[in-house]
Design a protein around this motif. Structure first.
Motif, PDB file in Angstrom:
ATOM      1  N   PRO A 135     -10.589  20.772  33.361  1.00 24.40           N
ATOM      2  CA  PRO A 135     -10.931  21.813  34.349  1.00 24.40           C
ATOM      3  C   PRO A 135     -10.885  21.245  35.770  1.00 24.40           C
ATOM      4  O   PRO A 135     -11.269  20.101  36.005  1.00 24.40           O
ATOM      5  N   SER A 136     -10.401  22.048  36.703  1.00 23.54           N
ATOM      6  CA  SER A 136     -10.283  21.603  38.080  1.00 23.54           C
ATOM      7  C   SER A 136     -11.017  22.557  39.009  1.00 23.54           C
ATOM      8  O   SER A 136     -10.864  23.783  38.901  1.00 23.54           O
ATOM      9  N   ALA A 137     -11.797  22.008  39.931  1.00 24.66           N
ATOM     10  CA  ALA A 137     -12.528  22.844  40.891  1.00 24.66           C
ATOM     11  C   ALA A 137     -11.583  23.564  41.838  1.00 24.66           C
ATOM     12  O   ALA A 137     -11.915  24.613  42.395  1.00 24.66           O
ATOM     13  N   SER A 138     -10.382  23.023  42.027  1.00 23.78           N
ATOM     14  CA  SER A 138      -9.443  23.613  42.982  1.00 23.78           C
ATOM     15  C   SER A 138      -8.646  24.763  42.387  1.00 23.78           C
ATOM     16  O   SER A 138      -7.882  25.418  43.092  1.00 23.78           O
ATOM     17  N   GLY A 139      -8.786  24.978  41.096  1.00 20.54           N
ATOM     18  CA  GLY A 139      -8.013  26.032  40.455  1.00 20.54           C
ATOM     19  C   GLY A 139      -6.688  25.563  39.901  1.00 20.54           C
ATOM     20  O   GLY A 139      -5.958  26.326  39.276  1.00 20.54           O
ATOM     21  N   SER A 140      -6.336  24.290  40.125  1.00 21.92           N
ATOM     22  CA  SER A 140      -5.107  23.738  39.557  1.00 21.92           C
ATOM     23  C   SER A 140      -5.257  23.577  38.054  1.00 21.92           C
ATOM     24  O   SER A 140      -6.366  23.507  37.515  1.00 21.92           O
ATOM     25  N   LYS A 141      -4.135  23.495  37.374  1.00 19.66           N
ATOM     26  CA  LYS A 141      -4.118  23.267  35.931  1.00 19.66           C
ATOM     27  C   LYS A 141      -3.739  21.802  35.688  1.00 19.66           C
ATOM     28  O   LYS A 141      -2.654  21.374  36.073  1.00 19.66           O
TER      29      LYS A 141
END
Length: 487
Positions: A135-141
């Motif tokens: 999981p990424s806080a920036s929304g990246s995968k």
């Protein structure tokens, strides 16, 4: 004049050839393969030339491109098929192993099954090479992927003609790699039978290649090649260091299972007779030519005399002879050069004050037999306290307490296997925490199974074979970061 047993031996021994790019081949340069029990020649082994190695490298690169794209399930099914063929040929393979190595036929049969088990376990692991999503806080995968490392150059020793090559081949093929195996020149039949099984199972050409020859020439050519991405060796610490240095020059990963000098700690609360008898039996297995062989016995002083008496009596009673004969428990050493080394170690220990309780010399006029040998009260100045004998020699020394036993167990550069006999939970915890080895066993002298990670610490190597960790050396880990926007 050949005897009936000689003729039967020759009928079960395979033709000796190289296997490159899916084809068997011979070369003009050959070496004799000798039965160590009779000193009779079993066959002539072809030695690879530089041109053969060049072709093997090209074939392995082509095979890699096919095999790495083969699904894990398909790889697993083919490996399982080959393992089934080996199981069906257990007797034929075992007869060949006993002929070239000398170990009793019963032990050779078990080795064939153990080799098949390595393939079966790694075949299952091929379908469990999982990645993960982070999981990424920036929304990246973000995801983690594992890929075959590439072409493997593998080197296996002579003490287990089938199960040692099986470890290397199983790890490579299950991971999607191709492999060039340099098997032992003295015991080539096990590797040849493995290759035969995979050929019949339908393995694509070039994925598995088998060569023989002068070890330094083969390693010197293969390891610096850019296509080689992993060097896997089971062998001595000296050779392991040489190959590691060579691999470092081209930043090539290594998997090293090296020498051992296994300690056995016998605590005062154990069943003395059972521990002594099991220790003597296991010490003489494979004529002591096992990297995990129990060798340095540190026995509590209160039970030392009883233990030493029982151990020596059982060791002296070991039935030594040709491995094909009924009732034989220990065959010859695998080659003639072991005899003077073992003799020198015994003579050095005795000259420094050790007690020779039994054995200590060559046995018989023909064959490379050495007596089951027990040395007691061996001083630390004796060479054998630091040098792995790799033969049927046990060292029995008394200790005052567990602290002294652990200290002496750790007093060598090696750290492959160690053993302890006790029924006390506190002793078990102290040994697990204190003995510096990669494999520690309590109340058993079994050190390795296909489902357990096997390898050493200190001068006994790097990396693990077997268990869920067994494929790690054959894989690369890739971090993939996918952003939904350009940043």
């Amino acid at each position: 004049m050949a005897t009936a047993s000689d003729e039967a031996e020759m009928s079960t021994y395979p033709d000796l050839k190289l296997f490159i790019g899916g084809k068997w081949r011979e070369t003009p340069d050959t070496l004799p393969v000798v039965n160590p029990a009779t000193e009779a020649e079993l066959g002539r082994l072809p030695c690879a030339r530089v041109s053969d190695l060049e072709e093997a490298l090209t074939a392995a690169q082509k095979g890699l491109e096919i095999w790495r794209r083969t699904s894990p399930r398909a790889r697993a099914e083919l490996i399982m098929h080959a393992a089934s063929i080996m199981r069906d040929r257990q007797e034929e393979i075992a007869q060949a192993i006993t002929a070239e190595h000398g170990k009793p036929l019963a032990q050779a049969r078990l080795e064939v099954i153990r080799g098949a088990e390595f393939f079966e376990w790694d075949a299952g692991e091929a379908m469990r090479v999982y990645g993960r999503v982070i999981p990424s806080a920036s929304g990246s995968k973000i995801s983690v992927h594992h890929h075959p490392i590439g072409v493997v150059a593998a080197f296996s020793p002579w003490n287990f003609p089938m199960s040692q090559p099986a470890r290397k081949i199983a790890g490579a093929l299950a991971s999607g790699c191709s492999i060039i195996l340099k098997a032992a020149e003295e015991t080539p039949a096990g590797a040849i039978h493995i290759v035969r099984a995979f050929e019949e199972a339908g393995l694509p050409d070039g994925v598995l290649n088998l060569v023989f020859g002068k070890p330094s020439e083969i390693s010197g050519f293969l390891i610096p090649q850019p296509a080689i991405r992993l060097v896997a060796l089971t062998g001595s610490t000296v050779v392991g260091r040489q190959l590691t240095e060579l691999a470092a020059q081209s930043d090539t990963r290594v998997l090293m299972e090296l020498g051992g000098h296994a300690p056995v700690i016998v605590c005062e609360d154990t069943d003395v007779q059972k521990a002594a008898i099991s220790g003597a039996i296991r010490k003489m297995r494979n004529a002591g030519q096992v990297c995990t062989s129990p060798t340095r016995f540190f026995v509590h002083e209160r039970i030392f005399d009883e233990f030493a008496h029982a151990f020596t009596a059982r060791a002296a009673a070991t039935v030594v002879g040709n491995g094909v004969d009924d009732g034989v428990e220990m065959g010859p050493t695998a080659n003639e050069r072991r005899i003077p080394v073992l003799t020198e170690l015994v003579e050095d220990a005795v000259s420094k004050g050790a007690e020779l309780r039994t054995g200590g010399a060559r046995l018989g006029g023909k064959g490379y037999f050495f007596q089951p040998t027990v040395l007691a009260n061996v001083p630390d100045t004796a060479r054998i306290m630091q040098e792995e004998p790799f033969g049927p020699i046990a060292i029995l020394n008394p200790v005052r307490d567990l602290d002294e036993a652990i200290t002496r167990a750790n007093s060598v550069d090696y750290g492959l296997a160690g053993y302890g006999f006790t029924n006390r939970a506190d002793y078990i915890d102290r040994m697990i925490d204190g003995v510096e080895v990669g494999n520690f066993s309590i109340n058993t002298l079994e050190a390795s199974l296909p489902e357990t990670p096997f390898g050493g610490v200190k001068a006994s190597g790097y990396g693990r074979e077997g268990g869920t960790e067994g494929l790690e050396s054959y894989l690369t880990t890739r971090n993939v970061w996918y952003s939904t926007e350009i940043v």
